[in-house]
Design a protein around this motif. Structure first.
Motif, short mmCIF file in Angstrom:
data_model
loop_
_atom_site.label_atom_id
_atom_site.label_comp_id
_atom_site.label_asym_id
_atom_site.label_seq_id
_atom_site.Cartn_x
_atom_site.Cartn_y
_atom_site.Cartn_z
N MET A 176 0.80 -1.21 0.00
CA MET A 176 0.00 0.00 0.00
C MET A 176 0.84 1.27 0.00
SD MET A 176 -3.01 -1.18 -0.12
CE MET A 176 -3.97 0.29 0.20
N GLY A 177 2.13 1.15 0.20
CA GLY A 177 2.96 2.35 0.27
C GLY A 177 4.43 2.00 0.28
N GLU A 178 5.23 2.89 0.87
CA GLU A 178 6.67 2.70 0.91
C GLU A 178 7.02 1.57 1.86
OE1 GLU A 178 10.69 5.36 1.88
OE2 GLU A 178 8.69 6.26 1.93
N ASP A 179 7.99 0.74 1.46
CA ASP A 179 8.43 -0.37 2.31
C ASP A 179 9.06 0.17 3.59
OD1 ASP A 179 7.59 -1.96 0.28
OD2 ASP A 179 9.58 -2.47 -0.48
N ASP A 180 8.88 -0.58 4.69
CA ASP A 180 9.37 -0.16 5.99
C ASP A 180 10.74 -0.76 6.27
OD1 ASP A 180 7.08 1.35 6.75
OD2 ASP A 180 6.02 -0.52 7.16
N PHE A 181 11.59 0.03 6.91
CA PHE A 181 12.92 -0.40 7.31
C PHE A 181 12.82 -1.18 8.62
CE2 PHE A 181 16.68 0.44 9.92
CZ PHE A 181 17.71 0.03 9.08
N ILE A 182 13.36 -2.41 8.64
CA ILE A 182 13.36 -3.23 9.85
C ILE A 182 14.70 -3.15 10.57
CG2 ILE A 182 13.21 -5.60 10.73
CD1 ILE A 182 11.19 -6.23 8.60
N GLY A 183 15.79 -3.22 9.83
CA GLY A 183 17.10 -3.17 10.46
C GLY A 183 18.20 -3.31 9.42
N GLU A 184 19.42 -3.05 9.85
CA GLU A 184 20.55 -2.99 8.92
C GLU A 184 21.82 -3.52 9.56
OE1 GLU A 184 21.42 0.65 6.29
OE2 GLU A 184 22.84 0.87 7.94
N VAL A 185 22.68 -4.06 8.71
CA VAL A 185 24.02 -4.46 9.10
C VAL A 185 25.00 -3.90 8.07
CG1 VAL A 185 25.62 -6.38 9.44
CG2 VAL A 185 23.26 -6.59 10.20
N VAL A 186 26.08 -3.30 8.53
CA VAL A 186 27.14 -2.84 7.64
C VAL A 186 28.36 -3.71 7.92
CG1 VAL A 186 28.61 -0.92 6.95
CG2 VAL A 186 26.24 -0.49 7.62
N VAL A 187 28.75 -4.50 6.93
CA VAL A 187 29.83 -5.48 7.09
C VAL A 187 31.08 -4.95 6.39
CG1 VAL A 187 30.56 -7.85 6.74
CG2 VAL A 187 28.14 -7.34 7.16
N GLU A 188 32.16 -4.81 7.14
CA GLU A 188 33.44 -4.38 6.58
C GLU A 188 34.11 -5.58 5.91
OE1 GLU A 188 34.73 -1.33 6.75
OE2 GLU A 188 33.53 -0.31 8.28
N MET A 189 34.36 -5.45 4.61
CA MET A 189 34.95 -6.56 3.88
C MET A 189 36.40 -6.84 4.29
SD MET A 189 32.78 -8.01 1.81
CE MET A 189 31.71 -7.90 3.23
N ASN A 190 37.08 -5.83 4.84
CA ASN A 190 38.48 -6.04 5.22
C ASN A 190 38.62 -6.89 6.48
OD1 ASN A 190 37.72 -4.25 7.22
ND2 ASN A 190 38.97 -2.55 6.46
N THR A 191 37.49 -7.28 7.09
CA THR A 191 37.55 -8.18 8.25
C THR A 191 37.69 -9.64 7.85
OG1 THR A 191 35.13 -8.34 8.34
CG2 THR A 191 36.17 -6.59 9.64
N PHE A 192 37.56 -9.93 6.54
CA PHE A 192 37.65 -11.30 6.06
C PHE A 192 39.00 -11.55 5.39
CE2 PHE A 192 32.87 -10.64 5.28
CZ PHE A 192 32.56 -11.02 6.58
#
Length: 403
Positions: A176-192
């Motif tokens: 019916m409208g804009e999708d709602d934000f539930i949550g986020e993760v920002v993963v640093e690629m240099n940790t792998f």
């Protein structure tokens, strides 16, 4: 053998000697009364649960209003819940970063009309060196524990991985409208290290949305004077980025030292992305306490028309501060609201505590009235808080609060 008497001396077969005879009318009447009482209890229980649900919705509205009224409190008490399970692998032969979105658990529905979400996961690179764009999973209907098991490939050179962040957002689809934000993760690629370990699989706790476009730096100085005075001078900021594209900002700085009751803020500098303040503030901190304290500075864009916008934060660990020497440093601004350090520091702040106590008081007294009354049709309510210097808006459509 003689006739046996009852306990009270009467014959078991003689109604005149102690045994109450059966009365059919009284039994049926008593049965009807008991049935009516049982139905009433069930009805009250159902109404009670309805009232409970209504109170929960009212509380959500009240909490949402308080979160709008002070950006610092919002960043400390965001109601994000849930986890996402991800797996990473780098294909050295085809130069592909492979990301598998496995599943989520314990998500929080953003739709007050439903306890279940319609979640999907969105993946983007930051920065995006090859223009890979956005990738999405399919939507899983009516689930707070969705299983996806989808794999996405990003064409990347191995050398690019060290500078990249993978932004993983869990969204709630809304037809019916804009999708709602539930949550986020920002993963640093240099940790792998894919050379040593080809697969990396883990659960990640969801956070509030991180603004990766924060830019600029903040210049400050600090000095300590016995017995218990920490003087902090907010000098200037450089190269700020306004939240509204193509516009300038009206920045000011909020600052506090954790464990103290003091929070200060500078003057607002109008129309500047390179503001200069040169304002000094005194905190009551003993020399022994410095090792357990953090100095937190938050650059904010003042907007009298709507809620203020965050332009970035700086956290200075005072364990590194030498009280016998004067500190003069320039720190890069970043969005630190999802760090445990910043969240716990704000939660110890007296202003945040005051907001929490006010929230409890409003909830107990069911005030303001418009939040706890039944509504029909459409209603828009604007609330301002002079102390926080912010405003909040609630829209109510047919009794349902919306953004």
């Amino acid at each position: 053998m003689g006739q046996q008497n009852s306990k009270y001396g009467g014959s078991q077969n003689d109604p005149e000697k102690g045994v109450i005879p059966q009365n059919t009318k009284k039994i049926h009447g008593l049965s009807r009364i008991l049935t009516t009482k049982a139905e009433h209890r069930r009805e009250v229980a159902v109404q009670g649960w309805d009232k409970h649900d209504q109170n929960m919705r009212n509380m959500q509205m009240l909490k949402g209003l308080f979160k709008q009224l002070d950006p610092s409190v919002m960043k400390a008490t965001g109601e994000v819940r849930g986890e996402v399970q991800l797996s990473y692998k780098y294909d050295f032969k085809r130069h592909l970063l492979l990301v598998k979105v496995i599943k989520c658990r314990e998500l929080r529905s953003k739709d007050l009309r439903s306890k279940m979400s319609d979640p999907y996961v969105k993946l983007t690179l930051n920065p995006d060196p090859v223009g890979a764009g956005e990738r999405r999973t399919a939507v899983v209907r009516q689930s707070n524990d969705p299983v996806f098991d989808e794999i996405f490939a990003f064409p990347l050179e191995e050398s690019d991985l060290s500078d990249l962040k993978m932004v993983v957002q869990v969204m709630d689809a809304d037809i019916m409208g804009e999708d709602d934000f539930i949550g986020e993760v920002v993963v640093e690629m240099n940790t792998f290290n894919f050379r040593e370990s080809p697969f990396h699989t883990a659960w990640y706790s969801l956070n509030m949305e991180t603004d990766l476009n924060v830019s600029g730096d903040l210049e400050i100085s600090a000095e300590f004077q016995l017995p218990s005075s920490l003087f902090v001078t907010v000098r200037r900021a450089h190269s700020l980025i306004a939240r509204d594209e193509g516009k300038t900002a009206d920045p000011f700085v909020k600052l506090t030292v954790t464990g103290t009751s003091s929070m200060f803020q500078t003057q607002v500098i109008q129309d500047s992305l390179d503001p200069e303040w040169n304002e000094t503030f005194e905190f009551d901190v003993t020399q022994e306490e410095l090792s357990n304290r953090y100095l937190i500075l938050h650059v904010i864009d003042h907007d009298p028309g709507t809620s203020n916008d965050s332009l970035g934060q700086v956290v200075v660990d005072l364990r590194t501060f030498d009280p016998e020497r004067r500190l003069h440093e320039t720190y890069q601004l970043s969005d630190m609201r999802n760090t445990d350090l910043l969240r716990s520091s704000w939660s110890r702040n007296a202003t945040a505590q005051e907001f929490r106590e006010a929230l409890i008081a409003h909830a107990s007294s069911k005030h303001p009235n418009f939040l706890f009354a039944e509504h029909s049709g459409k209603k828009v309510v604007n609330v301002s808080c002079r102390k926080a210097g912010a405003r909040g808006t609630i829209r109510i459509i047919d009794g349902i609060p919306v953004k």
